[in-house]
Design an enzyme around this catalytic site. Structure first.
Site, PDB file in Angstrom:
ATOM      1  N   TYR A   1       0.793  -1.235   0.000  1.00 16.75           N
ATOM      2  CA  TYR A   1       0.000   0.000   0.000  1.00 16.75           C
ATOM      3  C   TYR A   1       0.828   1.290   0.000  1.00 16.75           C
ATOM      4  O   TYR A   1       0.510   2.224  -0.743  1.00 16.75           O
ATOM      5  CB  TYR A   1      -1.006  -0.017   1.164  1.00 16.75           C
ATOM      6  CG  TYR A   1      -2.205  -0.878   0.824  1.00 16.75           C
ATOM      7  CD1 TYR A   1      -3.312  -0.337   0.194  1.00 16.75           C
ATOM      8  CD2 TYR A   1      -2.206  -2.244   1.103  1.00 16.75           C
ATOM      9  CE1 TYR A   1      -4.397  -1.126  -0.146  1.00 16.75           C
ATOM     10  CE2 TYR A   1      -3.285  -3.041   0.758  1.00 16.75           C
ATOM     11  CZ  TYR A   1      -4.385  -2.473   0.137  1.00 16.75           C
ATOM     12  OH  TYR A   1      -5.456  -3.258  -0.210  1.00 16.75           O
TER      13      TYR A   1
ATOM     14  N   GLU B   1      -8.645  -6.850   4.654  1.00 17.40           N
ATOM     15  CA  GLU B   1      -7.905  -7.968   4.049  1.00 17.40           C
ATOM     16  C   GLU B   1      -7.245  -8.841   5.115  1.00 17.40           C
ATOM     17  O   GLU B   1      -7.167 -10.068   4.954  1.00 17.40           O
ATOM     18  CB  GLU B   1      -6.901  -7.424   3.017  1.00 17.40           C
ATOM     19  CG  GLU B   1      -7.641  -6.961   1.758  1.00 17.40           C
ATOM     20  CD  GLU B   1      -6.901  -5.955   0.885  1.00 17.40           C
ATOM     21  OE1 GLU B   1      -5.661  -5.882   0.968  1.00 17.40           O
ATOM     22  OE2 GLU B   1      -7.575  -5.248   0.110  1.00 17.40           O
TER      23      GLU B   1
END
Ligand code: FAD
Length: 388
Positions: free
Chosen positions: A95, A137
């Site tokens: 990310y 997630e």
């Protein structure tokens, strides 16, 4: 939580960024994949060329940013994307890299139109959105049957039509198979000889759960004179043989049969979009009132034909061949339309559909026109998440 000023800046600049959305994300991918080429192993490199991936990312980021006051508003979309990320083995460490290049792209594309304060606000907003995905997630990885990839042997390879071939997969470790919800998919990691990057694709499970194998059914995307052939589907068809071993990620996806109700089920598929619906059909045909309508170009490309053997199954061929006509192999020529549909299926039902985008658009329009409530309409895209 972000302070009010930051949130105001982000919301106020969403339209500016959205207007240049594809320019920003196209630039973003180009620079990131040049400077961090190892990430090419994670992205679908074909979708870089046709623009679908940048579009999908741009839409996701702007949708999230416009709901920065209350990110729970994007929960359904986040769920779909998070399932996809888990099947691709996207991890928290990815990310910050995406964030870094996204901010660079915003700066470079918009130039003087954005000042430091705006960039800082977007950095914070991106961090908030990233944290949301990372935590969703994380929960999914913990609940997953296995994380990352598990090796499966191609136990059997079966030609189902001129274009579709099924692959029966058994775990190489001989261990048990997980159950899954009919409609879900697995991820496959393809290291294709002579292709420089690992490629990952999803394939819906096409058989009911509870077997001693997982089955996928893949259409060969052969390409044309102008369009190059599909990478992974042609590799699977032409090169992968029985006995070969392929890395597979655990079943995932939020498009699955709702088994908490006993309402009738209507399954509508176009082309190879029949795979998740076939799994639903086989799982539930003896338990519920199920209608299965499949549209294909003709009988030659209609895969898994003999498995559509119940009474409430209907076949629609766009242009039936002479052989189809002789065999009376179809119920309707042409397309699935609302006038026909309302005569063959009940309105009080849960609807599921999957197929090429034009087919999905037509089904969505027909069900909408018929007045089917949104919460009874479910669909899956065989590509980056789009909108109908
Ligand atoms: P890619 O290389 O990804 O190419 C995609 C398409 O673009 C091909 O048709 C190719 O010919 C074309 N193309 C290539 N280069 C260009 C270019 N430069 N410009 C324009 N077009 C180009 N597929 C199935 O067959 N069965 C399934 O059950 C199934 N389930 C899926 C479930 C999910 C949730 C998703 C997201 C996808 C599913 N798919 C399924 C689709 C599958 O994941 C792949 O996208 C598909 O097999 C094509 O992959 P590929 O690598 O062969 O083609």
């Amino acid at each position: 939580r972000l302070d009010e000023r930051t949130r105001e800046i982000v919301k106020a600049t969403v339209p500016v960024l959205a207007e240049h959305g594809e320019a920003i994300t196209t630039h973003f991918y180009k620079r990131m994949l040049t400077e961090r080429p190892e990430l090419k192993n994670y992205f679908n490199m074909t979708h870089q060329k046709d623009g679908k991936q940048p579009r999908a990312l741009a839409n996701a980021v702007y949708a999230a940013a416009s709901h920065i006051d209350d990110l729970s508003a994007i929960a359904p979309a986040a769920e779909t994307i998070a399932e996809k990320h888990v099947s691709l083995n996207i991890r928290p460490e990815h990310y910050p890299i995406i964030g870094e290049y996204l901010l660079k792209a915003i700066k470079e594309v918009l130039g003087d139109a954005v000042d430091e304060e705006v960039i800082d606000a977007w950095e914070l907003a991106y961090g908030e959105i990233a944290d949301l995905f990372i935590s969703i997630e994380d929960g999914k990885y913990k609940a997953s049957a296995w994380t990352g990839y598990r090796l499966f042997t191609i136990h059997k390879k079966v030609k189902e039509s001129e274009e579709i071939t099924s692959f029966y997969l058994k775990p190489e470790d001989g261990g048990p198979l997980p159950s899954y919800r009919p409609g879900q998919y697995i991820g496959i990691k393809a290291d294709i000889p002579d292709y420089p990057h690992t490629q990952r694709r999803q394939y819906s499970l096409s058989d009911a759960p509870g077997k001693d194998y997982l089955r996928i059914s893949v259409k060969r995307e052969g390409g044309t004179d102008e369009i190059p052939a599909g990478l992974v589907s042609t590799w699977l068809h032409d090169q992968v043989q029985e006995g070969d071993v392929v890395p597979i990620s655990a079943p995932a996806g939020d498009f699955f049969l709702d088994e908490s109700t006993s309402r009738p089920v209507v399954l509508l598929s176009g082309g190879v979009g029949l795979t998740p619906l076939m799994s639903m059909y086989k799982k539930t045909r003896d338990e519920r009132d199920v209608y299965f309508i499949h549209a294909a170009r003709n009988g030659g490309v209609h895969g898994l034909k003999e498995e559509m053997d119940g009474e409430q199954t209907y076949v629609v061929y766009e242009t039936p061949s002479e052989e189809d006509k002789t065999l009376a192999a179809y119920d309707k020529a042409g397309y699935v339309d609302l006038d026909w549909l309302r005569n063959v299926v009940p309105k009080e039902a849960d609807f599921y559909f999957c197929g090429p985008e034009g087919f999905m658009r037509a089904m969505n329009g027909a069900l909408h026109e018929w007045g089917i409530p949104d919460d009874q309409v479910n669909y899956e895209f065989f590509g980056p998440k789009g909108t109908l």
